[in-house]
Motif scaffolding. Structure first.
Motif, short mmCIF file in Angstrom:
data_model
loop_
_atom_site.label_atom_id
_atom_site.label_comp_id
_atom_site.label_asym_id
_atom_site.label_seq_id
_atom_site.Cartn_x
_atom_site.Cartn_y
_atom_site.Cartn_z
N ASP A 1 27.23 28.38 -0.30
CA ASP A 1 27.78 29.03 0.88
C ASP A 1 28.24 27.88 1.79
O ASP A 1 27.44 27.30 2.51
CB ASP A 1 26.73 29.89 1.57
N GLY A 2 29.48 27.53 1.67
CA GLY A 2 29.97 26.36 2.37
C GLY A 2 29.33 25.12 1.78
O GLY A 2 29.34 24.92 0.57
N ALA A 3 28.73 24.30 2.63
CA ALA A 3 28.11 23.05 2.17
C ALA A 3 26.68 23.27 1.67
O ALA A 3 26.05 22.34 1.19
CB ALA A 3 28.09 22.05 3.32
N ASN A 4 26.15 24.49 1.79
CA ASN A 4 24.75 24.75 1.48
C ASN A 4 24.56 25.41 0.11
O ASN A 4 25.41 26.18 -0.33
CB ASN A 4 24.14 25.65 2.55
N CYS A 5 23.42 25.14 -0.50
CA CYS A 5 23.01 25.85 -1.71
C CYS A 5 22.53 27.23 -1.28
O CYS A 5 22.03 27.42 -0.18
CB CYS A 5 21.87 25.12 -2.39
N MET A 6 22.64 28.20 -2.17
CA MET A 6 22.16 29.54 -1.85
C MET A 6 21.46 30.15 -3.05
O MET A 6 21.95 30.09 -4.18
CB MET A 6 23.31 30.46 -1.43
N ILE A 7 20.30 30.74 -2.78
CA ILE A 7 19.58 31.52 -3.79
C ILE A 7 19.14 32.82 -3.12
O ILE A 7 18.99 32.91 -1.91
CB ILE A 7 18.35 30.78 -4.37
N ARG A 8 18.96 33.85 -3.94
CA ARG A 8 18.49 35.15 -3.44
C ARG A 8 17.03 35.32 -3.86
O ARG A 8 16.71 35.18 -5.03
CB ARG A 8 19.33 36.30 -3.97
N ALA A 9 16.20 35.64 -2.87
CA ALA A 9 14.76 35.83 -3.13
C ALA A 9 14.50 37.22 -3.67
O ALA A 9 15.20 38.15 -3.43
CB ALA A 9 13.98 35.62 -1.85
#
Length: 89
Positions: free
Chosen positions: A81-89
Motif C-alpha cells: 500500500d504505497g511504500a508500506n507492506c500490507m497483510i490482512r489479519a
C-alpha cells in the motif's frame, strides 16, 4: 497468524537474527507508527521476532526500522500500500 480465545489475532513478525545488524522494530498502523514499541527479540532458533495482537480482518500496514534510521520491507510480503507492506489479519 493465529486467532486467540478473546477473538483477537496474534500476528508474528520474524526476521533472521543478524540481518540487518543491530536492533530492529516493526512499525505500523497497529502501533501508531511508533519506533521501538515492537522491538524484535532474538530467539534460540536463529531468528528474532515480535508479536502484535489485532482485530480479525484488520489490514496491517508496516515496515521495519533498523539502526541509524534504516527503513526496510519484508521481502516475503507481496501486497503493498504505497511504500508500506500490507497483510490482512
Amino acid at each position: 497468524m493465529r486467532q486467540q480465545r478473546d477473538g483477537r489475532v496474534r500476528v508474528t513478525f520474524v526476521l533472521p537474527a543478524d540481518d540487518p545488524d543491530g536492533p530492529v522494530s516493526v512499525v505500523g498502523n497497529f502501533n501508531d507508527w511508533t519506533p521501538g514499541r515492537h522491538l524484535l527479540r532474538r530467539r534460540s532458533n536463529g531468528t528474532r521476532s515480535a508479536v502484535v495482537m489485532v482485530t480479525p480482518g484488520s489490514n496491517l500496514l508496516f515496515r521495519y526500522l533498523g539502526s541509524d534510521g534504516y527503513w526496510f520491507d519484508d521481502e516475503h510480503v507481496e501486497i503493498r500500500d504505497g511504500a508500506n507492506c500490507m497483510i490482512r489479519a
